[in-house]
Design a protein around this motif. Structure first.
Motif, PDB file in Angstrom:
ATOM      1  N   GLU A 143      35.123  53.088  29.201  1.00 17.90           N
ATOM      2  CA  GLU A 143      36.490  52.808  28.762  1.00 17.90           C
ATOM      3  C   GLU A 143      37.515  53.358  29.751  1.00 17.90           C
ATOM      4  OE1 GLU A 143      37.635  50.983  26.304  1.00 17.90           O
ATOM      5  OE2 GLU A 143      35.618  50.445  25.663  1.00 17.90           O
ATOM      6  N   ILE A 144      37.232  54.525  30.312  1.00 12.79           N
ATOM      7  CA  ILE A 144      38.159  55.127  31.278  1.00 12.79           C
ATOM      8  C   ILE A 144      38.253  54.280  32.538  1.00 12.79           C
ATOM      9  CG2 ILE A 144      38.481  57.108  32.825  1.00 12.79           C
ATOM     10  CD1 ILE A 144      37.352  58.864  30.547  1.00 12.79           C
ATOM     11  N   LEU A 145      37.110  53.769  33.005  1.00 18.52           N
ATOM     12  CA  LEU A 145      37.120  52.891  34.176  1.00 18.52           C
ATOM     13  C   LEU A 145      37.844  51.585  33.872  1.00 18.52           C
ATOM     14  CD1 LEU A 145      33.477  53.426  35.527  1.00 18.52           C
ATOM     15  CD2 LEU A 145      35.596  54.434  36.376  1.00 18.52           C
ATOM     16  N   THR A 146      37.690  51.097  32.649  1.00 20.50           N
ATOM     17  CA  THR A 146      38.409  49.886  32.249  1.00 20.50           C
ATOM     18  C   THR A 146      39.907  50.144  32.195  1.00 20.50           C
ATOM     19  OG1 THR A 146      36.517  49.114  30.937  1.00 20.50           O
ATOM     20  CG2 THR A 146      38.653  48.139  30.428  1.00 20.50           C
ATOM     21  N   LEU A 147      40.279  51.340  31.756  1.00 21.97           N
ATOM     22  CA  LEU A 147      41.703  51.695  31.686  1.00 21.97           C
ATOM     23  C   LEU A 147      42.374  51.611  33.052  1.00 21.97           C
ATOM     24  CD1 LEU A 147      44.248  52.889  30.395  1.00 21.97           C
ATOM     25  CD2 LEU A 147      43.202  55.157  30.606  1.00 21.97           C
ATOM     26  N   VAL A 148      41.662  52.020  34.092  1.00 17.01           N
ATOM     27  CA  VAL A 148      42.228  51.960  35.444  1.00 17.01           C
ATOM     28  C   VAL A 148      42.678  50.534  35.750  1.00 17.01           C
ATOM     29  CG1 VAL A 148      41.750  52.238  37.906  1.00 17.01           C
ATOM     30  CG2 VAL A 148      40.827  53.884  36.269  1.00 17.01           C
ATOM     31  N   LYS A 149      41.840  49.568  35.419  1.00 17.39           N
ATOM     32  CA  LYS A 149      42.175  48.163  35.707  1.00 17.39           C
ATOM     33  C   LYS A 149      43.187  47.609  34.714  1.00 17.39           C
ATOM     34  CE  LYS A 149      37.760  47.537  35.591  1.00 17.39           C
ATOM     35  NZ  LYS A 149      36.410  46.943  35.533  1.00 17.39           N
ATOM     36  N   ASP A 150      43.113  48.062  33.457  1.00 19.40           N
ATOM     37  CA  ASP A 150      44.034  47.551  32.442  1.00 19.40           C
ATOM     38  C   ASP A 150      45.483  47.957  32.698  1.00 19.40           C
ATOM     39  OD1 ASP A 150      42.192  46.125  31.052  1.00 19.40           O
ATOM     40  OD2 ASP A 150      42.010  47.521  29.368  1.00 19.40           O
ATOM     41  N   TRP A 175      48.241  38.943  51.565  1.00 15.67           N
ATOM     42  CA  TRP A 175      47.312  40.008  51.949  1.00 15.67           C
ATOM     43  C   TRP A 175      47.600  41.361  51.298  1.00 15.67           C
ATOM     44  CZ3 TRP A 175      49.359  44.218  54.475  1.00 15.67           C
ATOM     45  CH2 TRP A 175      50.571  44.045  55.146  1.00 15.67           C
ATOM     46  N   PRO A 176      48.852  41.693  50.897  1.00 18.84           N
ATOM     47  CA  PRO A 176      49.044  42.968  50.197  1.00 18.84           C
ATOM     48  C   PRO A 176      48.250  43.075  48.891  1.00 18.84           C
ATOM     49  CG  PRO A 176      51.138  42.205  51.050  1.00 18.84           C
ATOM     50  CD  PRO A 176      50.156  41.086  51.237  1.00 18.84           C
ATOM     51  N   LEU A 177      48.000  41.922  48.242  1.00 19.87           N
ATOM     52  CA  LEU A 177      47.219  41.947  47.011  1.00 19.87           C
ATOM     53  C   LEU A 177      45.780  42.410  47.265  1.00 19.87           C
ATOM     54  CD1 LEU A 177      48.338  38.764  45.030  1.00 19.87           C
ATOM     55  CD2 LEU A 177      48.663  41.150  44.382  1.00 19.87           C
ATOM     56  N   PHE A 178      45.232  42.045  48.415  1.00 12.27           N
ATOM     57  CA  PHE A 178      43.883  42.499  48.762  1.00 12.27           C
ATOM     58  C   PHE A 178      43.858  44.011  48.984  1.00 12.27           C
ATOM     59  CE2 PHE A 178      43.939  38.006  49.971  1.00 12.27           C
ATOM     60  CZ  PHE A 178      42.759  37.554  49.379  1.00 12.27           C
ATOM     61  N   PHE A 179      44.953  44.549  49.491  1.00 10.26           N
ATOM     62  CA  PHE A 179      45.036  45.990  49.678  1.00 10.26           C
ATOM     63  C   PHE A 179      45.059  46.722  48.337  1.00 10.26           C
ATOM     64  CE2 PHE A 179      45.615  44.966  53.964  1.00 10.26           C
ATOM     65  CZ  PHE A 179      45.692  46.102  54.746  1.00 10.26           C
ATOM     66  N   THR A 180      45.665  46.101  47.314  1.00 14.67           N
ATOM     67  CA  THR A 180      45.680  46.745  45.993  1.00 14.67           C
ATOM     68  C   THR A 180      44.258  46.914  45.462  1.00 14.67           C
ATOM     69  OG1 THR A 180      45.889  44.648  44.771  1.00 14.67           O
ATOM     70  CG2 THR A 180      47.927  45.720  45.477  1.00 14.67           C
ATOM     71  N   ALA A 181      43.377  45.963  45.784  1.00 16.64           N
ATOM     72  CA  ALA A 181      41.987  46.068  45.342  1.00 16.64           C
ATOM     73  C   ALA A 181      41.314  47.306  45.930  1.00 16.64           C
ATOM     74  CB  ALA A 181      41.219  44.802  45.728  1.00 16.64           C
ATOM     75  N   VAL A 182      41.688  47.647  47.165  1.00 21.28           N
ATOM     76  CA  VAL A 182      41.110  48.830  47.812  1.00 21.28           C
ATOM     77  C   VAL A 182      41.512  50.092  47.058  1.00 21.28           C
ATOM     78  CG1 VAL A 182      41.062  50.201  49.924  1.00 21.28           C
ATOM     79  CG2 VAL A 182      41.076  47.702  50.064  1.00 21.28           C
ATOM     80  N   TYR A 183      42.778  50.161  46.618  1.00 21.45           N
ATOM     81  CA  TYR A 183      43.234  51.312  45.838  1.00 21.45           C
ATOM     82  C   TYR A 183      42.401  51.460  44.566  1.00 21.45           C
ATOM     83  CZ  TYR A 183      47.547  52.004  48.561  1.00 21.45           C
ATOM     84  OH  TYR A 183      48.461  52.280  49.554  1.00 21.45           O
ATOM     85  N   TYR A 184      42.202  50.349  43.860  1.00 20.22           N
ATOM     86  CA  TYR A 184      41.419  50.388  42.622  1.00 20.22           C
ATOM     87  C   TYR A 184      39.968  50.799  42.891  1.00 20.22           C
ATOM     88  CZ  TYR A 184      45.079  48.220  39.776  1.00 20.22           C
ATOM     89  OH  TYR A 184      46.239  47.969  39.089  1.00 20.22           O
ATOM     90  N   LEU A 185      39.386  50.258  43.937  1.00 23.56           N
ATOM     91  CA  LEU A 185      37.986  50.571  44.256  1.00 23.56           C
ATOM     92  C   LEU A 185      37.805  52.052  44.569  1.00 23.56           C
ATOM     93  CD1 LEU A 185      36.985  47.477  46.435  1.00 23.56           C
ATOM     94  CD2 LEU A 185      36.021  48.111  44.215  1.00 23.56           C
ATOM     95  N   GLY A 215      35.881  54.615  42.243  1.00 23.57           N
ATOM     96  CA  GLY A 215      34.739  55.284  42.863  1.00 23.57           C
ATOM     97  C   GLY A 215      34.775  56.782  42.627  1.00 23.57           C
ATOM     98  N   ILE A 216      35.966  57.375  42.790  1.00 25.42           N
ATOM     99  CA  ILE A 216      36.123  58.813  42.549  1.00 25.42           C
ATOM    100  C   ILE A 216      35.830  59.154  41.088  1.00 25.42           C
ATOM    101  CG2 ILE A 216      37.788  60.710  42.504  1.00 25.42           C
ATOM    102  CD1 ILE A 216      39.180  59.344  44.887  1.00 25.42           C
ATOM    103  N   LEU A 217      36.377  58.356  40.172  1.00 27.15           N
ATOM    104  CA  LEU A 217      36.147  58.594  38.750  1.00 27.15           C
ATOM    105  C   LEU A 217      34.671  58.456  38.389  1.00 27.15           C
ATOM    106  CD1 LEU A 217      39.169  56.778  37.054  1.00 27.15           C
ATOM    107  CD2 LEU A 217      38.742  59.228  37.142  1.00 27.15           C
TER     108      LEU A 217
END
Length: 228
Positions: free
Chosen positions: A159-166, A197-207, A211-213
């Motif tokens: 749920e916590i990992l889902t929260l990051v994306k939500d 291309w900035p949208l692809f960079f946002t994916a890196v932030y989420y990943l 990953g840390i979590l």
């Protein structure tokens, strides 16, 4: 390539600001939803029928409707019905409304995880505690709590990992989180338009954040292995 290098600092600065907003929403949601979820789980297990029924209906409604709709209702409903917003104006008002919506939503999901964790503990432990003269409060905090934590860590982690994306759903009420920041360069922002291309960079932030979590929550789960 030169254009990209010129735009990169501008985009990263905007994404960093958006990501900080995402982190704030994530952190406040956890701080509010974790204890509230426990309180709701107690309410849904109350011996008083009307109290138990009310909490179960709340959980059913919140879990059965999309978070996006809940965000829209919580943010716009007061203004449309009472003629004035209770959240205040600007970005801070939108952030408060989003925080309330996320806390309520995730508290209801967490409450079901808590309930499952509590019910998974053998009844005999409570009976043994009562025989030893312990109160139900003492039994819960001294006997059940750590065992419950061990059982709920895996589903809570999901749920916590889902929260990051939500958190990205908050842009529906124009909260300027990281996806909003990345998408703004498609429409036109700070002299940049039509850039996807900035949208692809946002994916890196989420990943990276997920990953840390994942590592942190995985280590927490291993530390609780002694309950096996």
């Amino acid at each position: 390539m030169e254009v990209f290098l010129e735009q990169l600092p501008i985009v990263l600065k905007s994404l960093n600001i958006g990501f900080l907003q995402t982190l704030r929403l994530f952190g406040i949601t956890l701080l509010g939803a974790v204890p509230l979820g426990l309180a709701i789980s107690f309410g849904s297990r109350s011996r008083i029928l009307i109290v138990r029924s009310i909490f179960k209906v709340i959980i059913w409604v919140v879990r059965g409707t999309p978070l996006m709709i809940q965000l829209l209702i919580i943010y716009f409903f007061p203004g449309l019905v009472w003629g004035k917003t209770i959240w205040g104006g600007g970005e801070s008002g939108r952030f408060i409304a989003a925080s309330v919506a996320f806390i309520i939503n995730y508290a209801c999901y967490f409450s079901e995880i808590y309930r499952g964790g509590i019910q998974a503990i053998p009844v005999g432990q409570e009976e043994a505690g009562l025989v030893l003269g312990m109160t139900k409060r003492q039994i819960f905090f001294r006997v059940k709590l750590l065992q419950m934590i061990k059982r709920i860590v895996p589903p809570m982690s999901n749920e916590i990992l889902t929260l990051v994306k939500d958190t990205s759903l908050a842009r529906i009420i124009a909260l300027q989180e990281i996806i909003w920041a990345g998408q703004s360069f498609m429409k036109g922002s700070q002299g940049i338009s039509g850039a996807i291309w900035p949208l692809f960079f946002t994916a890196v932030y989420y990943l990276i954040f997920n990953g840390i979590l994942t590592v942190v929550l995985g280590r927490l789960e291993k530390k609780l292995d002694y309950f096996r």
